[in-house]
Design an enzyme around this catalytic site. Structure first.
Site, PDB file in Angstrom:
ATOM      1  N   GLY A 246       0.806  -1.210   0.000  1.00 23.21           N
ATOM      2  CA  GLY A 246       0.000   0.000   0.000  1.00 23.21           C
ATOM      3  C   GLY A 246       0.843   1.267   0.000  1.00 23.21           C
ATOM      4  O   GLY A 246       0.533   2.231  -0.704  1.00 23.21           O
ATOM      5  N   SER A 247       1.923   1.266   0.758  1.00 25.99           N
ATOM      6  CA  SER A 247       2.758   2.472   0.833  1.00 25.99           C
ATOM      7  C   SER A 247       3.334   2.830  -0.527  1.00 25.99           C
ATOM      8  O   SER A 247       3.278   3.989  -0.948  1.00 25.99           O
ATOM      9  CB  SER A 247       3.906   2.266   1.832  1.00 25.99           C
ATOM     10  OG  SER A 247       3.409   1.971   3.114  1.00 25.99           O
TER      11      SER A 247
ATOM     12  N   ASN B  56      -7.737   4.141   8.653  1.00 29.60           N
ATOM     13  CA  ASN B  56      -7.139   2.967   9.297  1.00 29.60           C
ATOM     14  C   ASN B  56      -7.208   2.991  10.820  1.00 29.60           C
ATOM     15  O   ASN B  56      -7.077   1.967  11.457  1.00 29.60           O
ATOM     16  CB  ASN B  56      -5.694   2.776   8.834  1.00 29.60           C
ATOM     17  CG  ASN B  56      -4.883   4.039   8.905  1.00 29.60           C
ATOM     18  OD1 ASN B  56      -5.225   5.053   8.289  1.00 29.60           O
ATOM     19  ND2 ASN B  56      -3.798   4.011   9.660  1.00 29.60           N
TER      20      ASN B  56
ATOM     21  N   SER C  84      -3.556  -3.212  -0.509  1.00 31.21           N
ATOM     22  CA  SER C  84      -2.465  -4.007   0.042  1.00 31.21           C
ATOM     23  C   SER C  84      -3.011  -5.350   0.519  1.00 31.21           C
ATOM     24  O   SER C  84      -3.991  -5.393   1.269  1.00 31.21           O
ATOM     25  CB  SER C  84      -1.850  -3.248   1.219  1.00 31.21           C
ATOM     26  OG  SER C  84      -0.865  -4.044   1.840  1.00 31.21           O
TER      27      SER C  84
ATOM     28  N   CYS D 140       2.239   2.118  12.724  1.00 32.66           N
ATOM     29  CA  CYS D 140       3.385   2.896  12.262  1.00 32.66           C
ATOM     30  C   CYS D 140       3.756   3.977  13.260  1.00 32.66           C
ATOM     31  O   CYS D 140       4.898   4.390  13.344  1.00 32.66           O
ATOM     32  CB  CYS D 140       3.072   3.546  10.923  1.00 32.66           C
ATOM     33  SG  CYS D 140       1.992   2.550   9.922  1.00 32.66           S
TER      34      CYS D 140
HETATM   35  C1  LIG Z   1      -1.599  -0.471   6.018  1.00 35.81           C
HETATM   36  C2  LIG Z   1      -1.946   0.765   5.307  1.00 35.81           C
HETATM   37  C3  LIG Z   1      -1.074   1.318   4.343  1.00 35.81           C
HETATM   38  C4  LIG Z   1       0.281   0.727   4.070  1.00 35.81           C
HETATM   39  O1  LIG Z   1       0.204  -0.507   3.422  1.00 35.81           O
HETATM   40  P1  LIG Z   1       1.523  -1.437   3.395  1.00 35.81           P
HETATM   41  O2  LIG Z   1       1.152  -2.546   2.477  1.00 35.81           O
HETATM   42  O3  LIG Z   1       1.721  -1.892   4.794  1.00 35.81           O
HETATM   43  O4  LIG Z   1       2.628  -0.605   2.874  1.00 35.81           O
HETATM   44  C5  LIG Z   1      -1.481   2.448   3.661  1.00 35.81           C
HETATM   45  N1  LIG Z   1      -2.671   3.016   3.902  1.00 35.81           N
HETATM   46  C6  LIG Z   1      -3.539   2.533   4.806  1.00 35.81           C
HETATM   47  C7  LIG Z   1      -4.858   3.193   5.000  1.00 35.81           C
HETATM   48  C8  LIG Z   1      -3.200   1.390   5.544  1.00 35.81           C
HETATM   49  O5  LIG Z   1      -4.060   0.916   6.451  1.00 35.81           O
END
Ligand SMILES: *Cc1c(COP(=O)(O)O)cnc(C)c1O
Length: 396
Positions: free
Chosen positions: A70-71, A151, A199, A324
């Site tokens: 996701g990042s 999140n 993700s 995080c």
């Molecule tokens: C977990 C999360 C991310 C990051 O995803 P990764 O796969 O861990 O890099 C980004 N945005 C939101 C809203 C998330 O919950």
């Protein structure tokens, strides 16, 4: 008892996802760029996974880019829109104060390059209004990025309406759908989404794999240079087992999305009702327009970190906000964004459920939280001042 209530941080992989991956670790280990048969079989699996993911999102396979998660997808979407915008002198971006740090930190970097960033305020219920977006759009706006579901507090944003406004004004719309994918319905075309991040590890798939959907015609900028993988937009040998596992996990999640939501929502509401009985507590985020599995409370006179440690002793695995930021002593930027003051934001607890949780676990958790909150208040000097009237309660 071991009760996992941190599904917004990551989920347990499903058996379906694990089983789908095994053949690509054991037998079909070829590089999809190789011309021989073991490479070509990997390449077929890659193409098949791309088709399946695209179908689940309502887009074409050529609009899917696999990323490391996701990042990376958030970073690439935002940087790409910025590069497209600056070509025509558009250097204004709109987002919200409670985005994930993958979005906020990317925007900070662009601000240092001379982009102007507007972060919309968030109402106390944790929901952005489409009118706020409409009012903020300017002639030089190149991108609006608003998350689908938050999140930390789980609130769901009106992304279809926001997308519509963006399209009427000719502005690109990106949504971080990492918490939504596999949990809420997604159809990128119907929801007016130009770019979307997801993700796999947030919907019972493997970690380290994600998707960036970008509507056909949007030119992506590379974050990683090298080979011609992913149509030249994301170099590096594809993680075939993870990609196959993600496709299987997303298919499984989307296949039972309504049943999952119904079951988990019932557990969530039971948990919310139980924790609301704790005096001087408050639910963060709208009670209904939130993810099926999200519960987030503040308890006055409590320190979130101690709460987590004592719950851990009782076998309840929870979080105080996003994984995080935990470890740092700063209160959650999300809770501050919805107007919680520092002292209150410090006493937060996030419990995020999956369909593996049971009613029994929820009952146990309610009891455990009540006990721990009472114990911590008993030894807290702040609580003593509140009870004696020396200080005034903020949460009534
Ligand atoms: C977990 C999360 C991310 C990051 O995803 P990764 O796969 O861990 O890099 C980004 N945005 C939101 C809203 C998330 O919950």
């Amino acid at each position: 008892m071991q009760i996992y209530l941190d599904n917004a941080a990551t989920t347990k992989m499903s058996k379906t996802a694990i089983n789908a991956m095994l053949p690509y670790m054991n037998g079909v280990y070829g590089n999809p760029s190789s011309l021989h048969s073991v490479g070509q079989r990997a390449n077929e699996a890659l193409a098949d996974a791309r088709e399946r993911v695209a179908k689940l999102l309502g887009c074409g396979a050529n609009e899917i880019t696999f990323t490391s998660g996701g990042s990376e997808a958030d970073n690439q979407a935002i940087v790409s829109a910025a590069r497209i915008g600056e070509k025509s002198g558009k250097k204004h971006i709109i987002s919200t104060a409670f985005e994930h740090h993958a979005v906020l930190h990317t925007l900070n970097k662009l601000a240092k390059e001379g982009f102007e960033i507007t972060l919309l305020d968030v109402h106390e219920n944790g929901i952005i209004l489409p009118e706020q977006v409409a009012d903020a759009i300017r002639e030089d706006t190149c991108l609006v990025t608003v998350m689908y579901a938050n999140n930390e507090i789980g609130t769901i944003q009106p992304i279809q309406e926001i997308g519509k406004i963006c399209h009427e004004k000719g502005v690109l719309f990106h949504t971080d759908a990492v918490q939504a994918a596999g949990h809420l319905h997604i159809h990128v075309k119907e929801q007016n989404i130009d770019m979307l991040s997801l993700s796999a590890h947030k919907f019972h798939g493997p970690k380290g794999i994600g998707v960036l959907y970008a509507r056909k015609g949007i030119r992506l900028s590379n974050l990683i240079e090298g080979g011609a993988q992913e149509r030249g937009k994301r170099a590096g040998t594809e993680n075939i087992p993870a990609i196959v596992g993600m496709a299987a996990a997303l298919e499984e999640a989307c296949g039972h999305i309504d049943e999952y939501a119904e079951k988990v929502t019932a557990l969530r509401d039971k948990l919310i009702a139980g924790l609301s009985e704790i005096p001087h507590s408050i639910l963060n985020g709208d009670a209904k327009r939130r993810l099926p599995g999200n519960v987030n409370f503040c308890f006055e006179g409590i320190e979130g970190e101690s709460l987590l440690l004592l719950l851990d002793d009782k076998g309840v695995y929870a979080s105080s906000g996003s994984a995080c930021t935990s470890g740092s002593l700063d209160p959650s930027h999300v809770l501050l964004a919805i107007g919680r003051v520092h002292d209150i934001a410090h006493g937060s607890l996030r419990l995020t459920l999956s369909d593996e949780n049971t009613e029994e676990e929820i009952e146990y958790t309610i009891g455990a939280v009540k006990e721990v909150v009472e114990y911590l208040r008993g030894i807290s000097p702040i609580w003593r001042d509140l009870v004696s009237g020396k200080k005034e309660f903020i949460i009534k």
